[in-house]
Every structure is written in C-alpha cells, then in structure tokens.
Design a protein around this motif. Structure first.
Motif, PDB file in Angstrom:
ATOM      1  N   PRO A 198     -62.146  27.756  -0.938  1.00  0.00           N
ATOM      2  CA  PRO A 198     -60.905  28.189  -0.279  1.00  0.00           C
ATOM      3  C   PRO A 198     -59.914  27.039  -0.154  1.00  0.00           C
ATOM      4  O   PRO A 198     -60.266  25.927   0.255  1.00  0.00           O
ATOM      5  CB  PRO A 198     -61.403  28.650   1.094  1.00  0.00           C
ATOM      6  CG  PRO A 198     -62.813  29.100   0.846  1.00  0.00           C
ATOM      7  CD  PRO A 198     -63.348  28.128  -0.173  1.00  0.00           C
ATOM      8  N   ASP A 203     -57.500  33.130  -3.141  1.00  0.00           N
ATOM      9  CA  ASP A 203     -56.677  32.881  -1.948  1.00  0.00           C
ATOM     10  C   ASP A 203     -55.482  33.836  -1.897  1.00  0.00           C
ATOM     11  O   ASP A 203     -55.080  34.296  -0.819  1.00  0.00           O
ATOM     12  CB  ASP A 203     -56.178  31.430  -1.940  1.00  0.00           C
ATOM     13  CG  ASP A 203     -57.238  30.448  -1.433  1.00  0.00           C
ATOM     14  OD1 ASP A 203     -58.169  30.894  -0.721  1.00  0.00           O
ATOM     15  OD2 ASP A 203     -57.126  29.253  -1.756  1.00  0.00           O
ATOM     16  N   ARG A 217     -56.703  37.109  -0.654  1.00  0.00           N
ATOM     17  CA  ARG A 217     -56.986  37.032   0.780  1.00  0.00           C
ATOM     18  C   ARG A 217     -55.688  37.063   1.589  1.00  0.00           C
ATOM     19  O   ARG A 217     -55.614  37.700   2.645  1.00  0.00           O
ATOM     20  CB  ARG A 217     -57.769  35.757   1.094  1.00  0.00           C
ATOM     21  CG  ARG A 217     -58.293  35.692   2.517  1.00  0.00           C
ATOM     22  CD  ARG A 217     -59.347  34.604   2.653  1.00  0.00           C
ATOM     23  NE  ARG A 217     -59.925  34.618   3.979  1.00  0.00           N
ATOM     24  CZ  ARG A 217     -59.620  33.741   4.932  1.00  0.00           C
ATOM     25  NH1 ARG A 217     -58.716  32.789   4.705  1.00  0.00           N
ATOM     26  NH2 ARG A 217     -60.186  33.811   6.117  1.00  0.00           N
ATOM     27  N   GLU A 250     -66.193  32.146  -0.245  1.00  0.00           N
ATOM     28  CA  GLU A 250     -66.686  30.786  -0.386  1.00  0.00           C
ATOM     29  C   GLU A 250     -67.275  30.632  -1.775  1.00  0.00           C
ATOM     30  O   GLU A 250     -67.484  31.625  -2.489  1.00  0.00           O
ATOM     31  CB  GLU A 250     -67.745  30.478   0.673  1.00  0.00           C
ATOM     32  CG  GLU A 250     -68.940  31.424   0.639  1.00  0.00           C
ATOM     33  CD  GLU A 250     -69.787  31.300   1.894  1.00  0.00           C
ATOM     34  OE1 GLU A 250     -70.848  30.649   1.806  1.00  0.00           O
ATOM     35  OE2 GLU A 250     -69.381  31.847   2.937  1.00  0.00           O
TER      36      GLU A 250
END
Length: 272
Positions: free
Chosen positions: A202, A213, A216, A227
C-alpha cells in the motif's frame, strides 16, 4: 360451500408450504454456517503465475512426492484447505488460460453470486511458466530480461482486469473485503524482496500498488484492505534458452514463507 375434504387438502397444502419454508431456512442456515467455517477466497492471476500450485501448497497437498502438473487448467478449480476444528478455507482458482470469456464468466459468477470474503491475486515478477509447444514464437528472440519485462506487463494487464471486476463487485455487494497481492515464486528473486515488499505494498510506487490503491480510493478506505506478501512453493530454476535464474531458497525458508502466508490468510478470514 366448502367441498368435502377441502379443509383437509387446504391444511395439507399449508403444512407443505411451512415445511418448504422451514427447509429453505434450514438450508440457508447450513450454507451460512459453512460460509463461516469455510470462507470463500478467490485466487486470480495471469496464466503461469502459480495460482494452482500455491493453493495446493496451502492445502498441504505438496508433501512427499508432490510434482506440479505439466498441464494448464482452463477451468475454474476448487481447492479446499482444512485447518482445524472443522474450519478451513475454500479456494476457487480462476483460470488464467483458455478463452477470455471463460475467465470473465468465472470471475463474474464468483464475485457476484458467491459470498467471497477475499481475493489472493498472484504475480510472479515475470517468472511465469511458459508453454513448451512452440505456441509463443514472438518471444523466441528475447533475452531473459526482455522476457521477464514482457511477462510483467502481462501480469499488470491481468491485475487491472481483475480490479475492474472487484470494483463492480464491491460497489454492488460490499465484498470482497480484502485483497492479498501474493509475490509468488519469490525463490527466484529473493534478493529483490526487501525492495519489492515496499514498492508493491500500500502506497508503493509500482504499477500494481498504484492500481490497487486507486481501487481502494474509489470504493473508500473502509471498503477494501490490501497488503502484499512474498511466498514460494515449488523450488525450481527458471530456464530460458541458455540463461538460468537459479532458485535461491532452501526448503526450510520456503516452508517459513508458506507458514506466514497461510497464517495471514487464516487471520483475514477470521480463523485466528
């Protein structure tokens, strides 16, 4: 006026409906209980990245005289990992080979019709296994470094496709809840692991980390945790023409990576 026997028939029909509803509720309870005891995890990744071999090693099938299959699966594979006290993990390995429609259909069905809790996406840092039947003539003139660079680009394309599916699934169902980027075949690049764990985690600078990322950020920081973890399975030198990249881990070191990886998956699915 009620016909003779009508009340009896009506009562019987009512009892049948109640029994059917009870049966559905009981089946639902069993399915829910199984989902908690054996959570569903989807394994994705490019062809030849080692998805099935990883799932089999986590299943503890890779003991004794284990040898990976030389054939490549073009169908979704079901591999269950027993743990303890009647609990485990159900791995569903999405095919990396075959027509793109097969992979697409498998991902769509699993992510939209099944209670998937997490995804393990496997990358091999370019060390993908290759077909030995002459089906890849375009690579024949490449050096090992050029081949690995091409494979890494293909792995990134496969990751981006998978993340598109995840975006739709999370928006619709709020699952899966987590993703582990498995840095597989790490015995072939063990000296690079300290750097890769940083660049591929991350906030990392790699294309893979940036893509995850971005997903997310799109679904919200609480919508997906992720992870990266190194892992190794079958220890074997990587050969390309007259170049060789030797495996650099001892079996005990490989076993420790597997133990840590398995423990982390167990924790993520709620078994620890």
């Amino acid at each position: 006026m009620t016909r003779p026997g009508g009340a009896v028939i009506g009562a019987a029909a009512g009892l049948a409906r109640l029994a059917a509803e009870a049966g559905r509720e009981a089946l639902g309870a069993v399915t829910e209980a199984r989902g908690k005891r054996f959570p569903l995890v989807v394994v994705t990744g490019a062809a030849g990245s080692g998805k099935t071999v990883l799932a089999q090693h986590l299943q503890r099938r890779a003991r004794g005289a284990y040898v990976p299959s030389a054939s490549r699966s073009e169908q979704e594979e079901h591999i269950d990992q027993p743990l303890w006290r009647g609990r485990g993990v159900r791995f569903r390995v999405v095919p990396g080979h075959g027509e793109g429609g097969v992979r697409y259909a498998s991902l769509a069905r699993l992510l939209h019709a099944e209670p998937v809790v997490g995804v393990v996406h496997v990358v091999a840092h370019g060390f993908r296994s290759r077909r030995e039947d002459g089906a890849e003539p375009a690579t024949a003139a490449l050096s090992l470094d050029e081949l690995l660079a091409q494979h890494r680009a293909q792995e990134q394309a496969e990751l981006d496709e998978t993340l598109t599916h995840l975006k739709l699934a999370i928006a619709a169902h709020r699952r899966p809840r987590w993703l582990v980027l498995a840095l597989a075949k790490s015995d072939l690049y063990a000296d690079e692991l300290p750097t890769l764990r940083s660049t591929h985690g991350p906030g990392g600078s790699s294309d893979a980390a940036r893509s995850i990322d971005a997903l997310r950020a799109f679904v919200g920081t609480g919508g997906l945790r992720w992870e990266s973890l190194p892992v190794a399975t079958w220890l074997e030198d990587y050969r390309w023409r007259d170049e060789v990249r030797p495996t650099s881990l001892a079996p005990a070191e490989r076993d420790e990576l597997l133990r840590v990886f398995q423990s982390r998956i167990s924790a993520l699915v709620g078994h620890v």
